[in-house]
Design a protein around this motif. Structure first.
Motif, PDB file in Angstrom:
ATOM      1  N   GLN A 102       0.820  -1.206   0.000  1.00 14.52           N
ATOM      2  CA  GLN A 102       0.000   0.000   0.000  1.00 14.52           C
ATOM      3  C   GLN A 102       0.854   1.255   0.000  1.00 14.52           C
ATOM      4  N   HIS A 103       1.954   1.243   0.752  1.00 16.40           N
ATOM      5  CA  HIS A 103       2.783   2.444   0.827  1.00 16.40           C
ATOM      6  C   HIS A 103       3.511   2.717  -0.478  1.00 16.40           C
ATOM      7  N   GLN A 104       3.809   1.690  -1.243  1.00 14.97           N
ATOM      8  CA  GLN A 104       4.386   1.935  -2.558  1.00 14.97           C
ATOM      9  C   GLN A 104       3.363   2.588  -3.483  1.00 14.97           C
ATOM     10  N   ALA A 105       2.097   2.165  -3.365  1.00 15.52           N
ATOM     11  CA  ALA A 105       1.048   2.820  -4.146  1.00 15.52           C
ATOM     12  C   ALA A 105       0.888   4.278  -3.733  1.00 15.52           C
ATOM     13  N   LEU A 106       0.920   4.534  -2.437  1.00  5.94           N
ATOM     14  CA  LEU A 106       0.815   5.908  -1.945  1.00  5.94           C
ATOM     15  C   LEU A 106       1.989   6.757  -2.414  1.00  5.94           C
ATOM     16  N   ASP A 107       3.189   6.173  -2.391  1.00  5.75           N
ATOM     17  CA  ASP A 107       4.371   6.907  -2.852  1.00  5.75           C
ATOM     18  C   ASP A 107       4.273   7.228  -4.342  1.00  5.75           C
ATOM     19  N   VAL A 160      -5.955  -2.988  -6.040  1.00  3.94           N
ATOM     20  CA  VAL A 160      -7.095  -3.887  -6.214  1.00  3.94           C
ATOM     21  C   VAL A 160      -8.229  -3.098  -6.864  1.00  3.94           C
ATOM     22  N   ASP A 161      -9.342  -2.846  -6.162  1.00  3.16           N
ATOM     23  CA  ASP A 161     -10.469  -2.150  -6.796  1.00  3.16           C
ATOM     24  C   ASP A 161     -10.524  -0.673  -6.451  1.00  3.16           C
ATOM     25  N   ASP A 162      -9.492  -0.149  -5.827  1.00  4.85           N
ATOM     26  CA  ASP A 162      -9.438   1.265  -5.444  1.00  4.85           C
ATOM     27  C   ASP A 162      -8.393   1.957  -6.314  1.00  4.85           C
ATOM     28  N   PHE A 163      -8.791   2.998  -7.038  1.00  2.00           N
ATOM     29  CA  PHE A 163      -7.847   3.639  -7.946  1.00  2.00           C
ATOM     30  C   PHE A 163      -8.054   5.148  -7.979  1.00  2.00           C
ATOM     31  N   VAL A 164      -6.972   5.847  -8.371  1.00  2.00           N
ATOM     32  CA  VAL A 164      -6.969   7.308  -8.534  1.00  2.00           C
ATOM     33  C   VAL A 164      -6.292   7.618  -9.857  1.00  2.00           C
ATOM     34  N   VAL A 165      -6.874   8.535 -10.618  1.00  2.00           N
ATOM     35  CA  VAL A 165      -6.306   8.941 -11.904  1.00  2.00           C
ATOM     36  C   VAL A 165      -6.147  10.462 -11.898  1.00  2.00           C
ATOM     37  N   GLY A 166      -4.971  10.936 -12.314  1.00  2.00           N
ATOM     38  CA  GLY A 166      -4.708  12.370 -12.365  1.00  2.00           C
ATOM     39  C   GLY A 166      -4.564  12.851 -13.801  1.00  2.00           C
ATOM     40  N   PHE A 218      -7.496   7.991  -0.061  1.00  2.00           N
ATOM     41  CA  PHE A 218      -6.927   6.841  -0.759  1.00  2.00           C
ATOM     42  C   PHE A 218      -6.119   6.025   0.234  1.00  2.00           C
ATOM     43  N   LEU A 219      -6.499   4.761   0.389  1.00  2.00           N
ATOM     44  CA  LEU A 219      -5.796   3.800   1.242  1.00  2.00           C
ATOM     45  C   LEU A 219      -5.606   4.311   2.667  1.00  2.00           C
ATOM     46  N   GLY A 220      -6.665   4.879   3.215  1.00  2.00           N
ATOM     47  CA  GLY A 220      -6.641   5.279   4.617  1.00  2.00           C
ATOM     48  C   GLY A 220      -6.101   6.662   4.895  1.00  2.00           C
ATOM     49  N   PHE A 221      -5.682   7.390   3.867  1.00  2.00           N
ATOM     50  CA  PHE A 221      -5.126   8.732   4.047  1.00  2.00           C
ATOM     51  C   PHE A 221      -5.974   9.763   3.306  1.00  2.00           C
ATOM     52  N   THR A 222      -6.113  10.916   3.920  1.00  2.00           N
ATOM     53  CA  THR A 222      -6.732  12.070   3.269  1.00  2.00           C
ATOM     54  C   THR A 222      -5.637  12.897   2.619  1.00  2.00           C
TER      55      THR A 222
END
Length: 498
Positions: free
Chosen positions: A187-192, A302-308, A364-368
């Motif tokens: 998860q932290h790699q996704a956040l990074d 998995v099923d949670d995504f963000v697009v910029g 996203f993944l527990g963070f605002t």
């Protein structure tokens, strides 16, 4: 092992050479051919060397990487290998709840080798039968209940073995934007990756999307078709179909469905990644390369995504086309949880010129995630603990302290130490220190309140309570590096969002 292998005559493997190599031999030994059905190449040299031969799954991975269109025809023998089944059993949680078979990890291990041999034989001859999963519920942060499935023990073992085999194929196919439930990714790699993507690219708009009940609406027909793009072994495909058709057992009633995969099984995250790899990831990569004129970043867990996006019109067009794309595969974006917001290095200035407030935030993944500036005035992404997650955890601690009300101080302290340490280990990202300190302080206050309830006569002064807190609750500290530093080490120059 694979379709498309060219047939060739079996090579001759030389027998033992003459002892007197320097003299002409009267009669050299005759070479012998390989056994029928064996591959023409040897896996290991006949003599020992420092370079060991690649494992069976490593050869599968190499073949999958060499030809991205290769379909694998013989994979089941990797699954029913007893060593792999034993490894899968040992990887299971010892104290996990039992499924409908009632078998626990320790009970199955009492006759482990005999049980594994029986399971291997049933898999080999096609006599293995998947059992329905037992329905269980866990509370969500919003107060609702999340349904989970508890598979039978042997189903867990076989699923883990299948996941290990299929990972050798699909890890060569999955794109860099996918992070969830993959070996070596977290998860932290996704956040990074998201943080670095927003700061390094020209991101002005962020699509914060949510797939409505993804695991409950995943179409079995499409999933099997996606799997068959790479897996031509019908026995492995039938295993997956057995798990999908096994159904759910709840209150003594068994229910089956043509859609959905039960959360809780070892194979469910991999099936979800395969589904979204074809339904979302490949489409996003193609859309970004052929239709986008500005920068586009995407991160999926998995099923949670963000697009910029750099341009708003492209973001709106992407969202409209994504709805159509998902509808084709039986998926739907949640109308209340899918938003297109202005976000990025220029968002605050634009909001100020319009006379508005601060830019919107997204979770996203527990963070605002919110727009912020460093001490030097540079744009950065501020990541703080989601308020709902923060409150839900404190509520859980409060309930557990009531249950442990009359436990000793060391017993309560050991429990709370584990809670605070786990919270800090996940949420301890740069610039989230105030939220970590507030959480530790709130846990200490709840502990003091619980200890005060133990007696109506004795009062626990706060200076004494402070000693308990300092003794048992770990300090709130930042334990994760800055995203750019960790991502640079993890990628070694290769893109995580390719």
């Amino acid at each position: 092992m694979m379709d498309g292998r060219r047939k060739s005559d079996s090579p001759v493997v030389p027998g033992k050479p003459p002892n007197k190599a320097g003299q002409p031999a009267a009669e050299a030994v005759e070479g012998r051919g390989l056994a029928k059905g064996n591959p023409p190449e040897r896996n290991a040299p006949r003599t020992q060397s420092r370079t060991s031969a690649p494992s069976a799954l490593e050869r599968v991975r190499q073949a999958a990487e060499k030809d991205r269109r290769q379909r694998f025809t013989t994979l089941l023998h990797h699954v029913y290998d007893i060593a792999r089944l034993r490894k899968a059993y040992l990887a299971l949680k010892r104290d996990a709840a039992a499924g409908v078979d009632g078998l626990t990890w320790r009970q199955y291990g009492e006759e482990l080798e005999a049980n594994l041999r029986s399971l291997s034989e049933r898999l080999k001859r096609g006599a293995y039968r998947a059992k329905p999963v037992r329905r269980a519920y866990i509370p969500k942060a919003d107060g609702r209940q999340r349904p989970l499935g508890v598979p039978a023990l042997e189903d867990k073992i076989v699923q883990r073995a299948v996941v290990e085999v299929l990972n050798a194929i699909y890890e060569t196919d999955f794109l860099g934007l996918s992070y969830g439930s993959r070996p070596g990714r977290s998860q932290h790699q996704a956040l990074d990756a998201l943080d670095v993507g927003i700061r390094a690219r020209k991101v002005n708009w962020v699509l914060d999307a949510d797939i409505r009940s993804f695991f409950d609406t995943l179409d079995h027909g499409w999933l099997v078709r996606f799997v068959e793009h790479r897996v031509a072994d019908r026995r492995v495909v039938r295993l997956i179909q057995k798990w999908l058709a096994a159904g759910v057992l709840e209150d003594g009633k068994r229910t089956r469905s043509e859609v959905g995969t039960v959360q809780g099984g070892s194979v469910s995250p991999l099936l979800a990644n395969i589904y979204l790899h074809y339904a979302f990831d490949l489409w996003v990569r193609r859309w970004r390369r052929k239709l986008a004129h500005g920068d586009v970043i995407a991160v999926r867990f998995v099923d949670d995504f963000v697009v910029g996006f750099e341009h708003r019109d492209e973001a709106e067009r992407f969202l409209a086309e994504l709805r159509e794309r998902f509808a084709r595969f039986g998926l739907e974006l949640h109308p209340d949880k899918t938003r297109l917001i202005e976000f990025g290095r220029w968002a605050e200035a634009k909001c100020r010129r319009r006379g508005g407030g601060k830019p919107e935030t997204f979770n996203f993944l527990g963070f605002t995630h919110s727009c912020a500036k460093t001490r030097k005035g540079r744009f950065t992404v501020l990541r703080q603990t989601m308020r709902k997650r923060w409150q839900a955890k404190l509520k859980e601690v409060k309930t557990e302290l009531r249950r442990r009300l009359h436990d000793s101080i060391p017993e309560q302290g050991a429990y709370l130490r584990a809670v605070v340490r786990g919270h800090v280990n996940y949420y301890g990202v740069p610039m989230n220190g105030p939220a970590l300190g507030a959480f530790r302080k709130a846990v200490g206050w709840l502990w003091h309140r619980a200890l005060m309830r133990r007696s109506q006569k004795h009062h626990l002064p706060w200076h004494r309570m402070t000693r308990f807190i300092d003794r048992w609750l770990p300090p709130a500290h930042i334990c994760h590096p800055y995203p750019s530093a960790r991502l640079r080490v993890a990628t070694q120059g290769k893109s995580r969002m390719r």
